[in-house]
Scaffold this motif. Structure first.
Motif, short mmCIF file in Angstrom:
data_model
loop_
_atom_site.label_atom_id
_atom_site.label_comp_id
_atom_site.label_asym_id
_atom_site.label_seq_id
_atom_site.Cartn_x
_atom_site.Cartn_y
_atom_site.Cartn_z
N PHE A 240 0.84 -1.21 0.00
CA PHE A 240 0.00 0.00 0.00
C PHE A 240 0.87 1.25 0.00
O PHE A 240 0.69 2.17 -0.81
CB PHE A 240 -0.92 0.00 1.23
CG PHE A 240 -1.73 1.27 1.38
CD1 PHE A 240 -3.00 1.36 0.83
CD2 PHE A 240 -1.22 2.36 2.06
CE1 PHE A 240 -3.74 2.53 0.95
CE2 PHE A 240 -1.96 3.54 2.19
CZ PHE A 240 -3.22 3.62 1.62
N ALA B 171 -13.15 -4.43 2.63
CA ALA B 171 -12.68 -3.11 3.08
C ALA B 171 -12.38 -3.12 4.58
O ALA B 171 -11.38 -2.54 5.02
CB ALA B 171 -13.72 -2.05 2.74
N TYR C 187 -9.18 -4.91 5.34
CA TYR C 187 -8.06 -4.09 4.85
C TYR C 187 -7.81 -2.91 5.78
O TYR C 187 -6.65 -2.60 6.09
CB TYR C 187 -8.40 -3.61 3.44
CG TYR C 187 -7.20 -3.12 2.65
CD1 TYR C 187 -6.26 -4.02 2.16
CD2 TYR C 187 -7.01 -1.78 2.38
CE1 TYR C 187 -5.17 -3.59 1.42
CE2 TYR C 187 -5.93 -1.33 1.65
CZ TYR C 187 -5.01 -2.25 1.17
OH TYR C 187 -3.93 -1.81 0.44
N ARG C 188 -8.86 -2.29 6.24
CA ARG C 188 -8.73 -1.15 7.17
C ARG C 188 -8.00 -1.60 8.43
O ARG C 188 -7.15 -0.88 8.97
CB ARG C 188 -10.10 -0.58 7.54
CG ARG C 188 -10.78 0.18 6.41
CD ARG C 188 -12.04 0.87 6.91
NE ARG C 188 -11.72 1.97 7.79
CZ ARG C 188 -12.05 2.07 9.06
NH1 ARG C 188 -12.77 1.12 9.62
NH2 ARG C 188 -11.70 3.11 9.77
N GLN C 189 -8.37 -2.77 8.93
CA GLN C 189 -7.72 -3.27 10.14
C GLN C 189 -6.23 -3.53 9.91
O GLN C 189 -5.40 -3.22 10.75
CB GLN C 189 -8.40 -4.55 10.63
CG GLN C 189 -9.74 -4.28 11.31
CD GLN C 189 -10.51 -5.56 11.60
OE1 GLN C 189 -9.95 -6.65 11.60
NE2 GLN C 189 -11.82 -5.43 11.81
N LEU D 12 -4.32 -2.07 7.65
CA LEU D 12 -3.63 -0.77 7.48
C LEU D 12 -3.38 -0.10 8.83
O LEU D 12 -2.39 0.60 9.02
CB LEU D 12 -4.44 0.19 6.60
CG LEU D 12 -4.43 -0.03 5.10
CD1 LEU D 12 -5.09 1.15 4.40
CD2 LEU D 12 -3.03 -0.24 4.54
N ALA D 13 -4.30 -0.32 9.77
CA ALA D 13 -4.15 0.31 11.09
C ALA D 13 -2.92 -0.25 11.83
O ALA D 13 -2.37 0.39 12.71
CB ALA D 13 -5.41 0.11 11.93
N PHE E 207 -11.54 0.79 -5.01
CA PHE E 207 -11.06 -0.24 -4.09
C PHE E 207 -11.88 -1.52 -4.23
O PHE E 207 -11.33 -2.61 -4.39
CB PHE E 207 -11.13 0.27 -2.65
CG PHE E 207 -10.76 -0.76 -1.62
CD1 PHE E 207 -9.45 -0.89 -1.16
CD2 PHE E 207 -11.72 -1.62 -1.10
CE1 PHE E 207 -9.11 -1.85 -0.23
CE2 PHE E 207 -11.38 -2.59 -0.16
CZ PHE E 207 -10.08 -2.70 0.28
N LYS F 15 -5.97 1.16 -5.74
CA LYS F 15 -5.74 2.19 -4.74
C LYS F 15 -5.56 3.53 -5.45
O LYS F 15 -4.56 3.75 -6.12
CB LYS F 15 -4.48 1.87 -3.93
CG LYS F 15 -4.12 2.95 -2.92
CD LYS F 15 -2.68 2.85 -2.45
CE LYS F 15 -2.29 4.05 -1.60
NZ LYS F 15 -0.81 4.16 -1.45
N ALA G 55 -2.15 6.35 4.66
CA ALA G 55 -2.96 5.21 5.11
C ALA G 55 -4.14 5.67 5.97
O ALA G 55 -5.25 5.17 5.83
CB ALA G 55 -2.09 4.22 5.87
N GLU G 56 -3.92 6.65 6.83
CA GLU G 56 -4.98 7.05 7.74
C GLU G 56 -6.12 7.74 6.99
O GLU G 56 -7.30 7.50 7.27
CB GLU G 56 -4.44 7.94 8.87
CG GLU G 56 -5.38 8.14 10.02
CD GLU G 56 -6.06 6.85 10.50
OE1 GLU G 56 -5.38 5.81 10.61
OE2 GLU G 56 -7.29 6.87 10.72
N ARG H 69 -7.97 5.01 5.18
CA ARG H 69 -8.80 4.23 6.09
C ARG H 69 -10.12 4.96 6.37
O ARG H 69 -11.19 4.36 6.43
CB ARG H 69 -8.08 3.97 7.41
CG ARG H 69 -6.94 2.95 7.32
CD ARG H 69 -6.38 2.63 8.69
NE ARG H 69 -7.33 1.86 9.45
CZ ARG H 69 -7.90 2.23 10.59
NH1 ARG H 69 -7.59 3.39 11.13
NH2 ARG H 69 -8.75 1.44 11.20
N LEU I 4 -12.37 4.70 3.34
CA LEU I 4 -12.96 3.36 3.22
C LEU I 4 -14.08 3.14 4.21
O LEU I 4 -15.04 2.42 3.94
CB LEU I 4 -11.89 2.27 3.42
CG LEU I 4 -10.91 1.99 2.29
CD1 LEU I 4 -10.11 0.73 2.60
CD2 LEU I 4 -11.60 1.85 0.94
#
Lengths: 303, 303
Positions: free
Chosen positions: A253, A294, A297-299, A301-302, B253, B259, B294-295, B298, B301
């Protein structure tokens, strides 16, 4: 009716300087995330649907093979039935349906997926029952990636490994083009049956479905036909922790603008496990697919 | 030393059946997210750094042009100074530095970015001062996308528009290949100076930097040289709400495994604003870049 090579999209090669600098490696990504239906599985599914005489095809898949087979059958005007657990993500069920396939939802607490496929196969005697990996037509479809890789002078190719459909296809493709590339498998540590099989010299199975984040590699064991190729063509299988898989998703990413699904990030995860192993080599990391929810993926990325 | 065409990566065309079905349109994506440094800006930056005689290049950019120019100068062994606000995201400052450029951090509450560039230009009399869009070399670099688009038979091409560097380049490229494609701009509603300019027949500026999520389009006005091309070559500019921009990021996405940064999603956002406008047409949506934190991603999303 398109031939296999007309129907598939060539893999997308990506060379990111940021990623190369970060790793200190001459890495090239081969992304199958933009393949039709979002993963390499379309190569296998189209080749299978194109070459079996049956007008109906039956499979069990909660993931990428189901979508790929559904779309291949749509293109080739064949009937497709995909057995999926009732608990599958709605978005995956809808994806299969959207390509016109019939979804057979099964309560896996009452009847197993294989048992349900056997039931349906008895009801549909003219249907071809397709394995997502243990089928020569699947392997041959996937071998087209091997041809594409062989046309570039990689010294090492790293591929995810689950049932073995992808890596056996790559091996076949590299081989017939006389490629000198070393082929390395990348497997979740939580489901390391292939690594154990390679050490034991025979197929070793996981006792239950491995709980890895890499849902495309939650297989019990390698396929028989895949194993015959893998035991000759794969030099090493690197076991990747779920932490490194997630880190690889984040790196794709951040440093390559690439949305990879966890299974697709296994090859980079294998590099992260042991960067020195690949120093000074021209390395290709296969990204097998990009289909990830999604929220998952969000988790990731966190972090 | 590579020529421009040797140095750039061709755009990545993506045809997603899921996305086409969702939109009911024959849409093709032209993604510059895998261009070197992650956006189309590298085409402009390399062309500029290659063709100016100066050994030093100076610019002000907190975004993609800074990274692109830094990398182009690294490849061409030129000195590069990028003026950035002190408040820029660390990841962006580090990206510019990672390519070997000098970052000049400015407290924009005390001295404006343009003023700081003027100060530095006085200190570096042999430096070329590069605009990210209002420069013929920038436009010519970007025109290479127009050449690639003209080789396909699109009826409509939709491009993000900020300072106008990308769309004026595309217009030039389409034009010289006698393409019949209609060129449409996609601009954030919150900073709709280009749309207002096209209606007024002259450059109209925003009063202050527009607070849109599409940070690549937070320009005050079109460049003078860009406007000369845009007023002739762009048939329409669609104003896109930030909600539709975010929705477009989510759709890329979910339905194309892509992305995209918010600015990169403007063209799809324009389609979402008025799908009927494009029915029955072969449409190409330009995704100008993929560099998003990324934030921020997120949050988008999460919807």
């Amino acid at each position: 009716m398109k031939t296999l090579l007309e129907a598939i999209r060539p893999t997308t090669f990506i060379e990111s300087q940021k990623l190369r600098d970060f790793l200190g490696l001459e890495l090239t990504i081969a992304a199958e995330t933009f393949q039709h239906t979002g993963s390499f599985k379309f190569r296998a599914a189209y080749n299978l649907a194109l070459n079996v005489e049956n007008a109906e095809i039956l499979t069990a898949s909660s993931g990428n093979f189901g979508q790929a087979l559904a779309y291949a059958c749509f293109l080739l005007k064949k009937k497709c039935v995909v057995v999926m657990p009732e608990t599958s993500a709605k978005v995956k069920i809808e994806a299969v349906k959207s390509y016109g396939a019939t979804v057979d939802l099964v309560n896996t607490k009452i009847v197993g997926r294989s048992a349900r496929v056997a039931q349906l196969a008895a009801e549909m005697p003219s249907a071809y029952v397709a394995s997502p990996y243990d089928d020569l037509l699947v392997i041959d479809g996937n071998s087209t990636i091997g041809d594409e890789l062989a046309a570039r002078d990689f010294e090492v190719v790293i591929s995810p490994i689950g049932g073995g459909g992808l890596i056996s296809g790559i091996s076949k493709g590299l081989c017939r083009n006389n490629s000198q590339a070393i082929l390395v498998g990348a497997e979740p540590l939580l489901g390391n049956d292939a690594a154990r099989s390679l050490k034991a010299g025979k197929i070793v199975a996981n006792e239950s479905e491995p709980p890895t984040i890499a849902d495309g590699a939650r297989t019990l064991s390698l396929g028989v036909q895949n194993w015959e190729i893998i035991k000759e063509g794969v030099s090493e299988i690197i076991e990747v922790t779920d932490e490194k898989i997630a880190e690889a998703v984040r790196i794709y990413f951040g440093l390559a603008n690439l949305k990879a699904e966890p299974t697709g990030a296994l090859a980079l995860g294998a590099i992260l496990e042991n960067k020195k192993r690949f120093e000074g080599k021209k390395v290709c990391a296969i990204v097998s697919g990009g289909n990830v929810d999604a929220e998952v993926y969000r988790q990731i990325l966190a972090g």
